[in-house]
Design a protein around this motif. Structure first.
Motif, PDB file in Angstrom:
ATOM      1  N   PHE A 215      -6.145 -11.578  28.589  1.00  0.00           N
ATOM      2  CA  PHE A 215      -5.418 -10.742  27.631  1.00  0.00           C
ATOM      3  C   PHE A 215      -5.478 -11.383  26.246  1.00  0.00           C
ATOM      4  N   GLY A 216      -5.240 -12.677  26.199  1.00  0.00           N
ATOM      5  CA  GLY A 216      -5.292 -13.389  24.925  1.00  0.00           C
ATOM      6  C   GLY A 216      -6.676 -13.365  24.314  1.00  0.00           C
ATOM      7  N   ALA A 217      -7.693 -13.600  25.160  1.00  0.00           N
ATOM      8  CA  ALA A 217      -9.069 -13.601  24.659  1.00  0.00           C
ATOM      9  C   ALA A 217      -9.436 -12.232  24.111  1.00  0.00           C
ATOM     10  N   ASN A 218      -8.989 -11.191  24.821  1.00  0.00           N
ATOM     11  CA  ASN A 218      -9.251  -9.829  24.374  1.00  0.00           C
ATOM     12  C   ASN A 218      -8.575  -9.570  23.029  1.00  0.00           C
ATOM     13  N   ALA A 219      -7.340 -10.056  22.894  1.00  0.00           N
ATOM     14  CA  ALA A 219      -6.610  -9.852  21.645  1.00  0.00           C
ATOM     15  C   ALA A 219      -7.332 -10.524  20.482  1.00  0.00           C
ATOM     16  N   VAL A 220      -7.844 -11.740  20.715  1.00  0.00           N
ATOM     17  CA  VAL A 220      -8.559 -12.451  19.648  1.00  0.00           C
ATOM     18  C   VAL A 220      -9.822 -11.688  19.254  1.00  0.00           C
ATOM     19  N   LEU A 221     -10.582 -11.259  20.269  1.00  0.00           N
ATOM     20  CA  LEU A 221     -11.829 -10.549  20.007  1.00  0.00           C
ATOM     21  C   LEU A 221     -11.565  -9.249  19.253  1.00  0.00           C
ATOM     22  N   GLN A 222     -10.638  -8.436  19.768  1.00  0.00           N
ATOM     23  CA  GLN A 222     -10.373  -7.142  19.143  1.00  0.00           C
ATOM     24  C   GLN A 222      -9.736  -7.328  17.772  1.00  0.00           C
ATOM     25  N   GLY A 223      -8.862  -8.343  17.653  1.00  0.00           N
ATOM     26  CA  GLY A 223      -8.249  -8.627  16.356  1.00  0.00           C
ATOM     27  C   GLY A 223      -9.297  -8.992  15.324  1.00  0.00           C
ATOM     28  N   GLY A 224     -10.279  -9.794  15.737  1.00  0.00           N
ATOM     29  CA  GLY A 224     -11.362 -10.180  14.842  1.00  0.00           C
ATOM     30  C   GLY A 224     -12.143  -8.960  14.371  1.00  0.00           C
ATOM     31  N   TYR A 225     -12.508  -8.111  15.314  1.00  0.00           N
ATOM     32  CA  TYR A 225     -13.243  -6.886  14.950  1.00  0.00           C
ATOM     33  C   TYR A 225     -12.412  -5.999  14.038  1.00  0.00           C
ATOM     34  N   ALA A 226     -11.122  -5.849  14.391  1.00  0.00           N
ATOM     35  CA  ALA A 226     -10.261  -4.984  13.600  1.00  0.00           C
ATOM     36  C   ALA A 226     -10.153  -5.519  12.177  1.00  0.00           C
ATOM     37  N   ALA A 227      -9.973  -6.846  12.030  1.00  0.00           N
ATOM     38  CA  ALA A 227      -9.836  -7.437  10.691  1.00  0.00           C
ATOM     39  C   ALA A 227     -11.097  -7.208   9.876  1.00  0.00           C
ATOM     40  N   VAL A 228     -12.243  -7.488  10.484  1.00  0.00           N
ATOM     41  CA  VAL A 228     -13.501  -7.374   9.744  1.00  0.00           C
ATOM     42  C   VAL A 228     -13.751  -5.932   9.320  1.00  0.00           C
ATOM     43  N   PHE A 229     -13.627  -5.001  10.276  1.00  0.00           N
ATOM     44  CA  PHE A 229     -13.995  -3.629   9.940  1.00  0.00           C
ATOM     45  C   PHE A 229     -12.929  -2.935   9.126  1.00  0.00           C
ATOM     46  N   PHE A 230     -11.666  -3.356   9.255  1.00  0.00           N
ATOM     47  CA  PHE A 230     -10.650  -2.787   8.385  1.00  0.00           C
ATOM     48  C   PHE A 230     -10.902  -3.250   6.954  1.00  0.00           C
ATOM     49  N   ALA A 231     -11.281  -4.515   6.791  1.00  0.00           N
ATOM     50  CA  ALA A 231     -11.576  -5.031   5.451  1.00  0.00           C
ATOM     51  C   ALA A 231     -12.764  -4.283   4.852  1.00  0.00           C
ATOM     52  N   LEU A 232     -13.794  -4.073   5.652  1.00  0.00           N
ATOM     53  CA  LEU A 232     -14.957  -3.334   5.176  1.00  0.00           C
ATOM     54  C   LEU A 232     -14.557  -1.910   4.777  1.00  0.00           C
ATOM     55  N   ALA A 233     -13.739  -1.274   5.637  1.00  0.00           N
ATOM     56  CA  ALA A 233     -13.310   0.091   5.345  1.00  0.00           C
ATOM     57  C   ALA A 233     -12.491   0.121   4.059  1.00  0.00           C
ATOM     58  N   TYR A 234     -11.634  -0.907   3.896  1.00  0.00           N
ATOM     59  CA  TYR A 234     -10.808  -0.970   2.687  1.00  0.00           C
ATOM     60  C   TYR A 234     -11.683  -1.052   1.443  1.00  0.00           C
ATOM     61  N   SER A 235     -12.645  -1.974   1.477  1.00  0.00           N
ATOM     62  CA  SER A 235     -13.498  -2.154   0.302  1.00  0.00           C
ATOM     63  C   SER A 235     -14.289  -0.888   0.005  1.00  0.00           C
ATOM     64  N   ARG A 236     -14.793  -0.292   1.045  1.00  0.00           N
ATOM     65  CA  ARG A 236     -15.578   0.918   0.861  1.00  0.00           C
ATOM     66  C   ARG A 236     -14.694   2.054   0.347  1.00  0.00           C
ATOM     67  N   PHE A 237     -13.525   2.212   0.948  1.00  0.00           N
ATOM     68  CA  PHE A 237     -12.681   3.362   0.645  1.00  0.00           C
ATOM     69  C   PHE A 237     -12.061   3.259  -0.738  1.00  0.00           C
ATOM     70  N   THR A 238     -11.703   2.027  -1.136  1.00  0.00           N
ATOM     71  CA  THR A 238     -11.038   1.890  -2.439  1.00  0.00           C
ATOM     72  C   THR A 238     -12.031   1.942  -3.588  1.00  0.00           C
ATOM     73  N   THR A 239     -13.314   1.729  -3.317  1.00  0.00           N
ATOM     74  CA  THR A 239     -14.288   1.797  -4.405  1.00  0.00           C
ATOM     75  C   THR A 239     -15.015   3.130  -4.433  1.00  0.00           C
ATOM     76  N   LYS A 240     -14.708   3.964  -3.430  1.00  0.00           N
ATOM     77  CA  LYS A 240     -15.432   5.223  -3.287  1.00  0.00           C
ATOM     78  C   LYS A 240     -14.938   6.230  -4.329  1.00  0.00           C
ATOM     79  N   ASP A 241     -15.847   7.058  -4.828  1.00  0.00           N
ATOM     80  CA  ASP A 241     -15.432   8.190  -5.653  1.00  0.00           C
ATOM     81  C   ASP A 241     -15.064   9.322  -4.722  1.00  0.00           C
ATOM     82  N   ILE A 242     -13.802   9.723  -4.763  1.00  0.00           N
ATOM     83  CA  ILE A 242     -13.392  10.819  -3.887  1.00  0.00           C
ATOM     84  C   ILE A 242     -13.694  12.121  -4.607  1.00  0.00           C
ATOM     85  N   LEU A 243     -14.657  12.850  -4.097  1.00  0.00           N
ATOM     86  CA  LEU A 243     -15.068  14.085  -4.760  1.00  0.00           C
ATOM     87  C   LEU A 243     -14.537  15.306  -4.025  1.00  0.00           C
ATOM     88  N   SER A 244     -14.099  15.125  -2.793  1.00  0.00           N
ATOM     89  CA  SER A 244     -13.662  16.308  -2.062  1.00  0.00           C
ATOM     90  C   SER A 244     -12.299  16.065  -1.425  1.00  0.00           C
TER      91      SER A 244
END
Lengths: 282, 361
Positions: A253-282
């Motif tokens: 359970f702990g190992a799973n939490a670390v793995l999923q937490g790592g993925y969540a942190a990385v991809f949430f950060a990527l999504a944040y950077s992408r989303f906040t710099t994006k031009d929202i046209l629609s």
């Protein structure tokens, strides 16, 4: 984001989350997916009830041979069956739709007009996807338990270690497994959120998210890539046997939490950077 | 820095932090340890005086013997060869619970399956979750008493120092003992006792035993092969808890639907003739012959003793290579020569030694 009054900010975030959940669980599509998830244990149990031939141990998915003796095993078997494709499919649909869906409806820009801020919208969308993961796994467990209890005898459960636990204790274990599986889907949800921020075509984002989960599982099945396996977010998906052992082993359970937490942190950060710099046209 | 490029910072910083965090954790675990110096003799005494007999933990086994990996469920692979291979290759994990000298439980975990072995004073159980079969062996009271007497005899007769000395005397001529670098195993500080063969002609380079500095419990054993950086074979704890495991772990009651198979207790071997017992069903002339002593000893048996018509097994054909005088199966630690005239020679020595021994015999 520079709002001076934190109380207002807090309230806005909560009401945004409430409206997001209302929309998500008000959708017919969401209910259709949950119904389809519930169908897995139901089909499984009915098929087993109707066939007179017994299942040999070791045949079919894990625990299948136990179901006819104890209906409580239906939800465990259904969980194992649903994890590789069906759950990622539904999570892919929800997570892929988060931002791209709003963009395609042209509603994203109205959401951002409100003083909510893009970060908060992103958090709310992510939280919505996680809420769906939890709802889907709980649906599996509850539907499996109900149909199992209706069609088969119910009694003390034999764990993987051979030890026998009482029915209430087995309910606790089933909920723990559900928590484990929900947690397992966290990484995929974050990946879906990121992919969804890249496009305004929701179907594309959904398909891409599902494809990512399938590709990861295929890589995980290749013994030549063993060095890569611990880094795959699908690597721990079926690793909950420790929860069905006596004494219970929570290390997975702990190992799973670390793995999923790592993925969540990385991809949430990527999504944040992408989303906040994006031009929202629609 | 512009506003928009600052917003890309998380996309770089967070992955870097995650990867960095993962890279740093093992580094801090391997921090150097400095224990008060002990001689090899003292470390042996430490092992011998260990009174720790109740613990639980996770044991990991790693084997890198240079064996080919067998595809799972390979047709033609006999059950025995298959499971022997499973233990000799790759890595496996088991949870171990020990309470006193009589209560032992071992759990080998696979994906969504488990094999359990439970031993207590009166019963031995094996449970395989995949087949849902429990095998039960009742241990008769007299066998138990005999065993208990033997254990107390052995433990009571010698002091730790005597035991250590006896061990040194026994192995002294063939082996040199030394104490390696202090380290941590399973989060505990350990002395490393290194056994190095004096013979130069063996494939084994050294055997090291990690001994808990506080309790004297051996926590890890690894065997190094000549010219190989990683251990060829190692068994050790990855985590250990010295608290007494709960007593109900050592009792077993099969649940509903579990198939129970009763097996009789194997007739107790009498005190002295262990060797006769083993070769009861073999002609006296076919007893294993040991050539030489110590690390580079060679064992010779006839093919019939070793397991029947081995020639016919297609798996054997794949695993071995043809050499002068027979077929050879070699690993980094052990070489096995199957001669054309039906003998099996095995030893931790190079092939040439086996061939020479085969020619002499």
């Amino acid at each position: 984001m520079s709002s001076a009054d934190p109380k207002v900010k807090h309230g806005a975030g909560l009401s945004l989350l409430a409206s997001e959940l209302r929309i998500l669980f008000g959708r017919r599509r969401t209910w259709a997916m949950l119904a389809a998830v519930a169908l897995i244990p139901i089909l499984l149990a009915v098929a087993l009830r109707l066939t007179s031939a017994g299942v040999e141990p070791g045949q079919g998915p894990p625990f299948l041979d136990r179901v006819t003796q104890n209906g409580l095993f239906v939800s465990f078997t259904a969980m194992v069956v649903a994890i590789p494709l069906f759950l990622p499919l539904t999570v892919g649909v929800v997570a892929g739709d988060t931002l791209a869906g709003e963009a395609s409806h042209g509603t994203l820009r109205y959401l951002l007009v409100a003083p909510a801020g893009r970060l908060r919208l992103l958090i709310v969308k992510f939280a919505g996807a996680i809420a769906f993961c939890i709802a889907a796994t709980l649906t599996l467990v509850v539907a499996g338990t109900i149909i199992g209890a209706l069609l088969f005898p119910v009694g003390p459960v034999t764990l993987l270690s051979g030890d026998v636990i009482s029915v209430p204790e087995s309910a606790v274990r089933a909920l723990l497994v559900a928590a484990y599986v929900s947690l397992s889907l966290l990484g995929l949800s974050a990946i879906g959120l990121f992919i969804s921020s890249l496009t305004s075509v929701p179907v594309g984002a959904m398909a891409a998210t599902v494809v990512v989960s399938v590709v990861s599982q295929i890589l995980g099945a290749l013994p030549q890539l063993e060095w890569l396996h611990p880094w795959l977010f699908t690597d721990t998906w079926l690793g909950f046997s420790g929860l069905l052992s006596q004494p219970m082993d929570g290390t997975a359970f702990g190992a799973n939490a670390v793995l999923q937490g790592g993925y969540a942190a990385v991809f949430f950060a990527l999504a944040y950077s992408r989303f906040t710099t994006k031009d929202i046209l629609s | 820095m512009s506003r928009s490029s600052r917003k890309w910072l998380p996309a770089i910083v967070v992955p870097a932090l995650v990867v960095g965090g993962i890279a740093l954790v093992p580094l801090s675990a391997g921090a150097s340890v400095d224990l008060p110096d002990k001689t090899a003799d003292e470390v042996l005494q430490l092992i011998a005086s260990s009174t720790e007999d109740s613990f639980s933990g996770t044991v990991e086994k790693n084997a890198d013997l240079g064996l080919p990996t067998l595809p799972e469920g390979m047709p033609g692979a006999g059950e025995t060869i298959g499971s022997a291979f499973e233990m000799l290759s790759g890595s496996h994990e088991a949870r171990v619970f020990v309470n006193g000298s009589e209560n032992v439980r071992v759990q080998i975990t696979d994906q969504l399956a488990e094999r359990n072995a439970i031993l207590n004073a009166t019963d031995a159980w094996l449970y395989d979750s995949e087949t849902n079969v429990a095998t039960h062996v009742a241990i008769p009271a007299d066998a138990r008493d005999a065993m208990r007497d033997k254990v107390t005899d052995a433990a009571g007769a010698v002091t730790p120092a005597e035991l250590a000395e006896r061990f040194l005397n026994e192995l002294g001529p063939s082996t040199s003992f030394s104490v390696g670098t202090d380290a941590t195993v399973a989060g505990r500080t350990v002395y490393e006792l290194v056994l190095t063969p004096k013979a130069s002609d063996t494939l084994a380079e050294s055997v090291s035993i990690a001994v808990d500095s506080e309790t004297g419990l051996p926590l890890q054993v690894s065997v190094h092969a000549d010219g190989q950086e990683d251990a060829a074979f190692s068994v050790g704890f990855t985590s250990i808890d010295l608290a007494e495991p709960s007593a109900d772990l050592f009792t077993f009651a099969p649940g509903d639907g579990v198939t129970v198979e009763e097996k009789p207790f194997p007739s107790a071997p009498s005190d002295t003739d262990y060797s006769d017992k083993r070769s009861e069903d073999v002609d006296p002339g076919e007893k294993p012959r040991v050539i030489g002593t110590g690390w580079d000893a060679i064992v010779e048996v006839s093919m019939r003793t070793a397991g029947g018509d081995a020639e016919a097994d297609p798996l054997l054909d794949q695993l071995t290579t043809k050499v002068d005088g027979g077929r050879v199966f070699s690993t980094t630690l052990v070489t096995v020569l199957l001669t054309d005239d039906g003998r099996v020679l095995a030893g931790s020595v190079p092939l040439e030694r086996l061939q020479a021994a085969a020619a002499e015999g």
